[in-house]
Design a protein around this motif. Structure first.
Motif, PDB file in Angstrom:
ATOM      1  N   GLU A  53       0.892  -1.249   0.181  1.00 57.23           N
ATOM      2  CA  GLU A  53       0.104  -0.108  -0.076  1.00 57.23           C
ATOM      3  C   GLU A  53       0.997   1.412  -0.063  1.00 57.23           C
ATOM      4  N   TYR A  54       1.954   1.329   0.761  1.00 64.23           N
ATOM      5  CA  TYR A  54       2.722   2.698   0.703  1.00 64.23           C
ATOM      6  C   TYR A  54       3.806   2.516  -0.315  1.00 64.23           C
ATOM      7  N   CYS A  55       4.047   1.149  -1.136  1.00 64.41           N
ATOM      8  CA  CYS A  55       5.183   1.232  -2.108  1.00 64.41           C
ATOM      9  C   CYS A  55       4.392   1.391  -3.401  1.00 64.41           C
ATOM     10  N   CYS A  56       3.078   1.305  -3.607  1.00 64.28           N
ATOM     11  CA  CYS A  56       2.297   1.206  -4.657  1.00 64.28           C
ATOM     12  C   CYS A  56       2.698   0.047  -5.744  1.00 64.28           C
ATOM     13  N   SER A  57       2.734  -1.112  -4.881  1.00 62.86           N
ATOM     14  CA  SER A  57       3.101  -2.144  -5.722  1.00 62.86           C
ATOM     15  C   SER A  57       1.984  -3.398  -5.542  1.00 62.86           C
ATOM     16  N   GLY A  58       2.149  -4.453  -6.162  1.00 69.57           N
ATOM     17  CA  GLY A  58       1.088  -5.288  -6.105  1.00 69.57           C
ATOM     18  C   GLY A  58      -0.074  -5.052  -6.320  1.00 69.57           C
ATOM     19  N   SER A  59      -1.028  -5.318  -5.542  1.00 71.87           N
ATOM     20  CA  SER A  59      -2.409  -4.904  -5.843  1.00 71.87           C
ATOM     21  C   SER A  59      -2.717  -3.434  -5.738  1.00 71.87           C
ATOM     22  N   PHE A  60      -1.673  -2.934  -5.367  1.00 71.79           N
ATOM     23  CA  PHE A  60      -1.738  -1.208  -5.302  1.00 71.79           C
ATOM     24  C   PHE A  60      -0.836  -0.531  -6.468  1.00 71.79           C
ATOM     25  N   GLY A  61      -0.499  -1.199  -7.208  1.00 70.28           N
ATOM     26  CA  GLY A  61       0.383  -0.784  -8.390  1.00 70.28           C
ATOM     27  C   GLY A  61       0.015   0.055  -9.594  1.00 70.28           C
ATOM     28  N   THR A 118      -5.338   2.587  -7.399  1.00 74.82           N
ATOM     29  CA  THR A 118      -5.440   1.820  -6.057  1.00 74.82           C
ATOM     30  C   THR A 118      -4.484   2.304  -5.184  1.00 74.82           C
ATOM     31  N   CYS A 119      -3.465   2.993  -5.658  1.00 71.19           N
ATOM     32  CA  CYS A 119      -2.436   3.442  -4.754  1.00 71.19           C
ATOM     33  C   CYS A 119      -2.844   5.013  -4.406  1.00 71.19           C
ATOM     34  N   ARG A 120      -3.261   5.291  -3.129  1.00 79.98           N
ATOM     35  CA  ARG A 120      -3.649   6.699  -2.834  1.00 79.98           C
ATOM     36  C   ARG A 120      -2.506   7.113  -1.784  1.00 79.98           C
ATOM     37  N   PRO A 121      -2.550   8.520  -1.492  1.00 80.49           N
ATOM     38  CA  PRO A 121      -1.798   9.247  -0.602  1.00 80.49           C
ATOM     39  C   PRO A 121      -2.044   8.487   0.680  1.00 80.49           C
ATOM     40  N   SER A 122      -1.085   8.357   1.531  1.00 80.57           N
ATOM     41  CA  SER A 122      -1.094   7.512   2.950  1.00 80.57           C
ATOM     42  C   SER A 122      -0.973   8.989   3.660  1.00 80.57           C
ATOM     43  N   SER A 176       6.451  18.871  -4.368  1.00 84.79           N
ATOM     44  CA  SER A 176       7.427  17.697  -4.699  1.00 84.79           C
ATOM     45  C   SER A 176       6.530  16.472  -4.743  1.00 84.79           C
ATOM     46  N   TYR A 177       7.091  15.715  -5.098  1.00 85.86           N
ATOM     47  CA  TYR A 177       6.486  14.012  -5.469  1.00 85.86           C
ATOM     48  C   TYR A 177       6.411  13.563  -3.799  1.00 85.86           C
ATOM     49  N   SER A 178       5.286  13.134  -3.446  1.00 85.74           N
ATOM     50  CA  SER A 178       5.367  12.538  -1.860  1.00 85.74           C
ATOM     51  C   SER A 178       5.038  11.062  -1.905  1.00 85.74           C
ATOM     52  N   TYR A 179       4.455  10.636  -3.129  1.00 85.09           N
ATOM     53  CA  TYR A 179       4.188   9.166  -3.448  1.00 85.09           C
ATOM     54  C   TYR A 179       4.158   9.028  -4.959  1.00 85.09           C
ATOM     55  N   ALA A 180       4.307   7.527  -5.418  1.00 85.87           N
ATOM     56  CA  ALA A 180       4.444   7.100  -6.618  1.00 85.87           C
ATOM     57  C   ALA A 180       3.669   8.002  -7.745  1.00 85.87           C
ATOM     58  N   TYR A 181       2.437   7.869  -7.332  1.00 81.00           N
ATOM     59  CA  TYR A 181       1.452   8.513  -8.575  1.00 81.00           C
ATOM     60  C   TYR A 181       1.226  10.094  -8.039  1.00 81.00           C
TER      61      TYR A 181
END
Length: 322
Positions: A194-202, A206-210, A223-228
């Motif tokens: 969920e934090y890495c934006c990988s797997g089912s959150f890729g 599906t990958c949202r800000p934490s 700045s970029y705060s997470y992958a997307y």
């Protein structure tokens, strides 16, 4: 009158020639250290890009150094801190180390956590090429020191970006690295998909800000705060040179109100640029940083001052001869 026309045509031809030269030469990157300690910038060129003249070097407080990048270059920069190198250039760094055991990183990237400046320089204006430069400051791999990017001489929005807040002082205890000299990303700290934006959150859906990326985003909104985190974190410009500043102050010379709004380069009275989170000990009357681009660079650089003043000088000469 024919002589006047010849002078005018010569002026125009010279101006176009300078613009073409700029497209051929690519962009100049200038690194500036405004920290009160030494920084060792690291450079990683992407596969297929012509390497810059260095992959790592030392930069004393107040110093600057420039490198020329060819069209189409892409890669990343970061600052290493707390380094100790011997007379042979062997050693390591407390943050941002690249694992080469040398001042030069030799093709190795930063070991997280590290603040990253990422660039893709336009490949020109020919068929199938893209003239746009893309750039960002990323906290996806964590944070180790403040950094800002400013563009000069380009066309387009060309906004400044970066993270000027000292996130180490507001880093949650579970993200602190070492003795608090860096702040990990939640992905590095916990390894969850969920934090890495990988797997089912890729995917972006599906990958949202934490809660952790929101801390970074609140402190450093450009700045970029997470992958997307693309919408507010990727910037574009055309045919610009770039200054990467370590430890900038809280303001710069371009507006930050709307990343999509074009801003004129070098406007002396433009509003503050990169907002930062307030700190308890901040001085309300603190000074602002207005970046200067009149610094030494590569001998191959085509100066934007030349691009500006050459046609003006020719026009003045033309009208004086009327």
């Amino acid at each position: 009158m024919a002589a006047h026309s010849f002078v005018f045509c010569s002026c125009y031809a010279s101006f176009i020639f300078l613009l073409i030269c700029k497209g051929i030469l690519g962009s100049t990157f200038t690194f500036k250290n405004r920290c009160d300690y030494m920084v060792w910038p690291g450079i990683l060129s992407s596969a297929g890009s012509t390497p810059l003249d260095s992959t790592g070097f030392e930069l004393n407080p107040g110093e600057s150094r420039s490198f020329q990048a060819s069209p189409g270059w892409s890669g990343r920069f970061w600052g290493r801190t707390g380094c100790a190198f011997d007379a042979n250039g062997q050693g390591t760094c407390k943050t941002g180390d690249c694992g080469s055991n040398q001042i030069s990183c030799n093709g190795a990237g930063a070991i997280p956590p590290a603040t990253l400046a990422e660039f893709t320089i336009g490949s020109g204006s020919g068929t199938g090429s893209n003239p746009l430069d893309f750039y960002d400051v990323s906290l996806v791999d964590g944070y180790n020191l403040p950094m800002a990017i400013d563009a000069s001489g380009g066309t387009g929005a060309c906004g400044s970006t970066g993270c000027v807040t000292d996130l180490n002082r507001m880093c949650p205890s579970e993200l602190k690295a070492g003795d608090g000299q860096a702040c990990k990303s939640a992905c590095e700290a916990f390894g969850n998909e969920e934090y890495c934006c990988s797997g089912s959150f890729g995917s972006p859906d599906t990958c949202r800000p934490s809660v952790y990326s929101e801390i970074f985003k609140s402190a450093c909104p450009r700045s970029y705060s997470y992958a997307y985190d693309d919408a507010t974190s990727t910037f574009t410009c055309t045919s610009a040179d770039y200054t990467i500043t370590f430890c900038p102050a809280s303001t710069s010379q371009k507006s930050s109100t709307d990343p999509s709004t074009p801003t004129s380069t070098g406007t002396p009275n433009a509003p503050p640029m990169i907002p930062r989170a307030p700190m308890p000990e901040d001085d309300p009357s603190g000074s602002s940083w207005l970046p200067s681009f009149a610094i030494g660079g590569s001998s191959r650089r085509t100066s934007h001052n030349v691009l500006t003043w050459t046609p003006i000088s020719f026009l003045v000469l033309y009208f004086f001869q009327l």
